[in-house]
Enzyme design. Sequence first.
Site, short mmCIF file in Angstrom:
data_model
loop_
_atom_site.label_atom_id
_atom_site.label_comp_id
_atom_site.label_asym_id
_atom_site.label_seq_id
_atom_site.Cartn_x
_atom_site.Cartn_y
_atom_site.Cartn_z
N SER A 54 47.62 105.23 56.64
CA SER A 54 47.12 104.07 55.90
C SER A 54 45.61 103.93 55.96
O SER A 54 45.00 103.34 55.07
CB SER A 54 47.77 102.79 56.44
OG SER A 54 47.51 102.63 57.83
N ASP A 102 42.71 94.75 63.25
CA ASP A 102 43.85 94.73 64.16
C ASP A 102 43.75 95.78 65.25
O ASP A 102 44.73 96.05 65.93
CB ASP A 102 45.16 94.92 63.37
CG ASP A 102 45.18 96.23 62.59
OD1 ASP A 102 44.20 97.01 62.67
OD2 ASP A 102 46.19 96.48 61.88
N HIS A 136 43.20 99.37 61.82
CA HIS A 136 42.77 99.48 60.43
C HIS A 136 41.34 98.97 60.27
O HIS A 136 41.06 97.80 60.57
CB HIS A 136 43.71 98.69 59.51
CG HIS A 136 45.10 99.22 59.51
ND1 HIS A 136 46.07 98.75 60.35
CD2 HIS A 136 45.67 100.22 58.78
CE1 HIS A 136 47.20 99.41 60.14
NE2 HIS A 136 46.97 100.32 59.20
#
Length: 210
Positions: free
Chosen positions: A17, A188, A191
Amino acid sequence: MTISLHRSATVLFQGDSITDVGRLVEPDSPLGNGYVRMAAERVLTALPDAGITFVNRGVAGDGVSDLRARWREDALDIQPDVVSVLIGVNDTWRRYCSGVVTSVRAYENDYRTMLAQVRDELDAQLILIEPFLVPVQDEQWAWREDLDPRIQVVRRLAEEFDAELLAADGLLNQAARAVGGAELITGDGVHPTPLGHTVLAEAWTELAGL
C-alpha cells in the site's frame, strides 16, 4: 553508483500500500498519489524528452509471498529496465495484528527468488527500498524485533544483486525527529503522510542522479 535512466526506459515500482497509494481505486491516478507519482514527476520534469515510462504495480496489503505470486504478470512480463521494490512491513504487521508469521528465512527466500528472476530474465537495474517503521504508538516499538532482521535482509540482497539501496528506515525516522514528530511522517507508523512520501520521492530521485 546511480541508476541510469536511458531514453525510452520503463521504470517499474512494486510493493504494497505504501507504493499503491490509491492507484487501484482511482482510475485517473495509475501511479497512485504517493512517492511513486512524486518521483515520476521529478524525473519527467528533469528529463522531459527522454520518453521514460513509469508503471506502478503496488498492491495494498501485500506481503512478500503475495508479491512473489504475482511477480510474473506484474513484473517480469512488463519487461522493465528499472525495478524498484518496497516490501516487508506487512509481514511484520500481520504478526502483531493477526498472528500470521512470515519467518525471516521465508521472507529472504521469496525476495531473493524475485530478484534472481529479474537478473536472469531482464538484466534490469534494481532499487531496493528498506521496509520501515516510524512508531507513533508505544507498542509499535516491539515490532522492531521482527522488522529489523528484514531490513538487514534487504541490505544483504542489495549487496548480492548489485542493487541501489534506499535506506528508508533511518531516513524517515530521522525526518520525524527533524520535523518534530513521527505522526508528521507516518500517520500510523507505517503509511507515510504527504511529507513522508515527499522524503521518499526525493531520496529515490537522488538515486537516479537527479
